[in-house]
Motif scaffolding. Sequence first.
Motif, PDB file in Angstrom:
ATOM      1  N   SER A  85     -24.311 -43.677  64.905  1.00  0.00           N
ATOM      2  CA  SER A  85     -25.656 -43.185  65.214  1.00  0.00           C
ATOM      3  C   SER A  85     -25.584 -41.821  65.890  1.00  0.00           C
ATOM      4  CB  SER A  85     -26.377 -44.161  66.150  1.00  0.00           C
ATOM      5  OG  SER A  85     -25.805 -44.096  67.460  1.00  0.00           O
ATOM      6  N   GLN A  86     -26.741 -41.143  65.953  1.00  0.00           N
ATOM      7  CA  GLN A  86     -26.795 -39.873  66.674  1.00  0.00           C
ATOM      8  C   GLN A  86     -26.428 -40.055  68.150  1.00  0.00           C
ATOM      9  OE1 GLN A  86     -30.523 -37.942  67.428  1.00  0.00           O
ATOM     10  NE2 GLN A  86     -31.699 -39.858  67.601  1.00  0.00           N
ATOM     11  N   PHE A  87     -26.681 -41.236  68.706  1.00  0.00           N
ATOM     12  CA  PHE A  87     -26.401 -41.480  70.126  1.00  0.00           C
ATOM     13  C   PHE A  87     -24.898 -41.594  70.367  1.00  0.00           C
ATOM     14  CE2 PHE A  87     -30.468 -43.324  68.872  1.00  0.00           C
ATOM     15  CZ  PHE A  87     -31.315 -42.527  69.624  1.00  0.00           C
ATOM     16  N   GLU A  88     -24.213 -42.338  69.514  1.00  0.00           N
ATOM     17  CA  GLU A  88     -22.757 -42.388  69.625  1.00  0.00           C
ATOM     18  C   GLU A  88     -22.160 -41.009  69.338  1.00  0.00           C
ATOM     19  OE1 GLU A  88     -18.821 -44.396  67.558  1.00  0.00           O
ATOM     20  OE2 GLU A  88     -20.648 -45.616  67.732  1.00  0.00           O
ATOM     21  N   GLN A  89     -22.720 -40.293  68.382  1.00  0.00           N
ATOM     22  CA  GLN A  89     -22.211 -38.955  68.061  1.00  0.00           C
ATOM     23  C   GLN A  89     -22.287 -38.045  69.287  1.00  0.00           C
ATOM     24  OE1 GLN A  89     -20.221 -37.888  65.789  1.00  0.00           O
ATOM     25  NE2 GLN A  89     -21.441 -37.062  64.101  1.00  0.00           N
ATOM     26  N   HIS A  90     -23.397 -38.130  70.012  1.00  0.00           N
ATOM     27  CA  HIS A  90     -23.554 -37.290  71.204  1.00  0.00           C
ATOM     28  C   HIS A  90     -22.523 -37.669  72.264  1.00  0.00           C
ATOM     29  CE1 HIS A  90     -25.756 -34.596  73.884  1.00  0.00           C
ATOM     30  NE2 HIS A  90     -25.595 -35.508  74.833  1.00  0.00           N
ATOM     31  N   ILE A  91     -22.343 -38.960  72.494  1.00  0.00           N
ATOM     32  CA  ILE A  91     -21.355 -39.387  73.486  1.00  0.00           C
ATOM     33  C   ILE A  91     -19.951 -38.967  73.056  1.00  0.00           C
ATOM     34  CG2 ILE A  91     -20.309 -41.375  74.619  1.00  0.00           C
ATOM     35  CD1 ILE A  91     -23.135 -40.707  75.611  1.00  0.00           C
ATOM     36  N   ARG A  92     -19.632 -39.125  71.782  1.00  0.00           N
ATOM     37  CA  ARG A  92     -18.332 -38.671  71.290  1.00  0.00           C
ATOM     38  C   ARG A  92     -18.130 -37.185  71.579  1.00  0.00           C
ATOM     39  NH1 ARG A  92     -15.931 -41.029  65.966  1.00  0.00           N
ATOM     40  NH2 ARG A  92     -16.488 -43.232  66.006  1.00  0.00           N
TER      41      ARG A  92
ATOM     42  N   ALA B   5     -27.133 -44.553  76.869  1.00  0.00           N
ATOM     43  CA  ALA B   5     -26.395 -45.487  77.714  1.00  0.00           C
ATOM     44  C   ALA B   5     -25.826 -46.635  76.887  1.00  0.00           C
ATOM     45  CB  ALA B   5     -27.308 -46.021  78.816  1.00  0.00           C
ATOM     46  N   MET B   6     -26.589 -47.114  75.916  1.00  0.00           N
ATOM     47  CA  MET B   6     -26.104 -48.183  75.045  1.00  0.00           C
ATOM     48  C   MET B   6     -24.885 -47.723  74.254  1.00  0.00           C
ATOM     49  SD  MET B   6     -29.770 -49.610  73.648  1.00  0.00           S
ATOM     50  CE  MET B   6     -29.045 -50.844  72.558  1.00  0.00           C
ATOM     51  N   ALA B   7     -24.971 -46.516  73.705  1.00  0.00           N
ATOM     52  CA  ALA B   7     -23.852 -45.991  72.916  1.00  0.00           C
ATOM     53  C   ALA B   7     -22.619 -45.763  73.784  1.00  0.00           C
ATOM     54  CB  ALA B   7     -24.268 -44.693  72.226  1.00  0.00           C
ATOM     55  N   ALA B   8     -22.833 -45.265  74.990  1.00  0.00           N
ATOM     56  CA  ALA B   8     -21.709 -45.018  75.893  1.00  0.00           C
ATOM     57  C   ALA B   8     -21.016 -46.317  76.273  1.00  0.00           C
ATOM     58  CB  ALA B   8     -22.204 -44.294  77.147  1.00  0.00           C
ATOM     59  N   ALA B   9     -21.802 -47.368  76.502  1.00  0.00           N
ATOM     60  CA  ALA B   9     -21.215 -48.659  76.870  1.00  0.00           C
ATOM     61  C   ALA B   9     -20.331 -49.195  75.754  1.00  0.00           C
ATOM     62  CB  ALA B   9     -22.330 -49.654  77.200  1.00  0.00           C
TER      63      ALA B   9
ATOM     64  N   ARG C   2     -19.001 -45.834  81.653  1.00  0.00           N
ATOM     65  CA  ARG C   2     -20.012 -46.197  82.634  1.00  0.00           C
ATOM     66  C   ARG C   2     -21.078 -45.106  82.672  1.00  0.00           C
ATOM     67  NH1 ARG C   2     -18.640 -50.127  86.114  1.00  0.00           N
ATOM     68  NH2 ARG C   2     -19.899 -49.246  87.803  1.00  0.00           N
ATOM     69  N   ILE C   3     -22.293 -45.468  83.096  1.00  0.00           N
ATOM     70  CA  ILE C   3     -23.394 -44.523  83.081  1.00  0.00           C
ATOM     71  C   ILE C   3     -24.108 -44.509  84.433  1.00  0.00           C
ATOM     72  CG2 ILE C   3     -25.745 -44.120  82.172  1.00  0.00           C
ATOM     73  CD1 ILE C   3     -23.683 -43.122  80.281  1.00  0.00           C
ATOM     74  N   VAL C   4     -24.382 -43.302  84.921  1.00  0.00           N
ATOM     75  CA  VAL C   4     -25.246 -43.123  86.088  1.00  0.00           C
ATOM     76  C   VAL C   4     -26.416 -42.244  85.665  1.00  0.00           C
ATOM     77  CG1 VAL C   4     -23.841 -41.190  86.938  1.00  0.00           C
ATOM     78  CG2 VAL C   4     -25.416 -42.367  88.488  1.00  0.00           C
ATOM     79  N   ILE C   5     -27.623 -42.653  86.033  1.00  0.00           N
ATOM     80  CA  ILE C   5     -28.852 -41.965  85.653  1.00  0.00           C
ATOM     81  C   ILE C   5     -29.433 -41.242  86.863  1.00  0.00           C
ATOM     82  CG2 ILE C   5     -31.222 -42.253  84.783  1.00  0.00           C
ATOM     83  CD1 ILE C   5     -29.199 -42.955  82.685  1.00  0.00           C
ATOM     84  N   LEU C   6     -29.839 -39.986  86.692  1.00  0.00           N
ATOM     85  CA  LEU C   6     -30.630 -39.284  87.701  1.00  0.00           C
ATOM     86  C   LEU C   6     -32.067 -39.257  87.216  1.00  0.00           C
ATOM     87  CD1 LEU C   6     -31.097 -37.591  90.230  1.00  0.00           C
ATOM     88  CD2 LEU C   6     -30.419 -35.556  88.922  1.00  0.00           C
ATOM     89  N   GLU C   7     -32.938 -39.991  87.890  1.00  0.00           N
ATOM     90  CA  GLU C   7     -34.323 -40.147  87.458  1.00  0.00           C
ATOM     91  C   GLU C   7     -35.166 -40.607  88.650  1.00  0.00           C
ATOM     92  OE1 GLU C   7     -37.897 -40.657  86.013  1.00  0.00           O
ATOM     93  OE2 GLU C   7     -36.364 -39.850  84.665  1.00  0.00           O
ATOM     94  N   PRO C   8     -36.281 -39.915  88.935  1.00  0.00           N
ATOM     95  CA  PRO C   8     -37.089 -40.309  90.087  1.00  0.00           C
ATOM     96  C   PRO C   8     -37.843 -41.624  89.921  1.00  0.00           C
ATOM     97  CG  PRO C   8     -38.121 -38.476  88.917  1.00  0.00           C
ATOM     98  CD  PRO C   8     -36.764 -38.664  88.326  1.00  0.00           C
ATOM     99  N   GLN C   9     -38.168 -42.011  88.690  1.00  0.00           N
ATOM    100  CA  GLN C   9     -38.964 -43.215  88.468  1.00  0.00           C
ATOM    101  C   GLN C   9     -38.096 -44.465  88.541  1.00  0.00           C
ATOM    102  OE1 GLN C   9     -41.182 -43.333  84.754  1.00  0.00           O
ATOM    103  NE2 GLN C   9     -41.190 -45.566  84.783  1.00  0.00           N
ATOM    104  N   ALA C  10     -38.491 -45.388  89.395  1.00  0.00           N
ATOM    105  CA  ALA C  10     -37.769 -46.653  89.504  1.00  0.00           C
ATOM    106  C   ALA C  10     -37.971 -47.486  88.242  1.00  0.00           C
ATOM    107  CB  ALA C  10     -38.260 -47.426  90.722  1.00  0.00           C
TER     108      ALA C  10
END
Length: 365
Positions: free
Chosen positions: A293-300, A29-33, A38-46
Amino acid sequence: MTIVPVPGPLPPGSTIGIIGGGQLGRMLAMAAARLGYRIVILEPQADCPAAQLANRQIAAAYDDTKALAELAKVSAVVTYEFENVPVAAAGLLAQSVAVFPPPKALEVSQDRLAEKRFLNGIGISTADFVAVDNDADLASGLSDFAGSGVLKTCRMGYDGKGQRAFRHFAGDVDGTHAAMGGVPLILERLVSFEREISVIAARGTDGSLAAYDPAENVHNAGILHSSTVPAAISAATAELACRNAFAILDALDYVGVIGVEFFALGDGSLIVNEIAPRVHNSGHWTEAACAISQFEQHIRAIAGLPLGDTARHSDCVMENLIGGDVERAPALLSGPGLVLHLYGKAEARPGRKMGHFTRIRPIAS
C-alpha cells in the motif's frame, strides 16, 4: 540548517514519530506496526484516530517547542500526515532528527502561489495564474482570463474550502478580497479538461523512484468522492504523469510518498493542479489492490528500506464515506470483493471523512 540523515535502514523496534493524528496518521501507524516499528504521535486532540493505534501520543500543539524536543528525542525519524505542519517546527526538528519529507516540501506546498512557481520553474505545466492582493488585482486577472477563474486562498484551503469560482463574470468585484479574509489569494484560469487524475509516487533515501498507476478521481462539493483504477487515459498520458511526479520528487530531494493531482486535457497533455507532500486520499485503493500500500511504501521510504512493488493485482474503485455515509458500512460488508476501512472517529459530521471502501475486480484483459 543542518539536516540529519536517516540512520537507516531502521531496525525493527525503532520509533517513528508522526505529526498529526488523523486517519492518514492512523493508516501509517498500521503500516509501521506491520514492519515492526513503534509509533509516537504529536497531536493536540485526545483520542485522535492515529493515537488509537500508536504506542504513545504527545498531546501538544504542533509548534510546542518542548513537545517537539520530546518527539525528536524518542524518534529515529519523523514524518507528518498533513501538509499544514508549521514549517518552522519541521525545520527545528530537522536539526536533531531526520524529517521526511523534507521541510522544503512543506514550504512549497503550503502556498499555492509558491507551488505554481516551483512547478513552472522545473518545466511542469499548471493553469495560468495571477497573484491577488486586492480587488484591483482580481479585476485585472478576470479581465485577462475572460471573466472566468477560480479564486483561492494561497494558504490553508482544502476540500474545496477557501475558494470561489467565477464564470464569464462581468460584475463588480469590490469587497471580494476582504470577503475572502483579506489574505493573499491566487486566481487560476479555468481549465477545460476531460478528467482529473492523480499519481501516488515515492522516492527512497537512496533516490530510487516508484509510482502507482494513475487513478481517475471524481469530487463532490470539493471533496474526493471516488478514485477508479485504471484511469481512462492512454499509456502515454499515464507515463507522462509518472514522469512529472518523478521530476517533482527529484527537484525537492524528497523522501517518502507524494500525491500529485492533474487535469488531463483532450489532447492527452497534463497540467498539475496541486501536490500533497504526504500519503493521499486518492491512493487509499492501494491497500486493497496492491501487495504494497501507499502507507507501507511511505514507511519503507522514510525508514531507508527498499521501495515496494507498485503493481496492481486488481482493478478497483475506492469511495469515501463522508459524514452519515458511514451508516452504510454494515450493508457494504455483505458485498463481494469489498475492503472496508473505518477511521475510528466518534462523531459523523457533514463533510467529515469517516472511512472508505474499495471494490476490487479482476484486471480487465
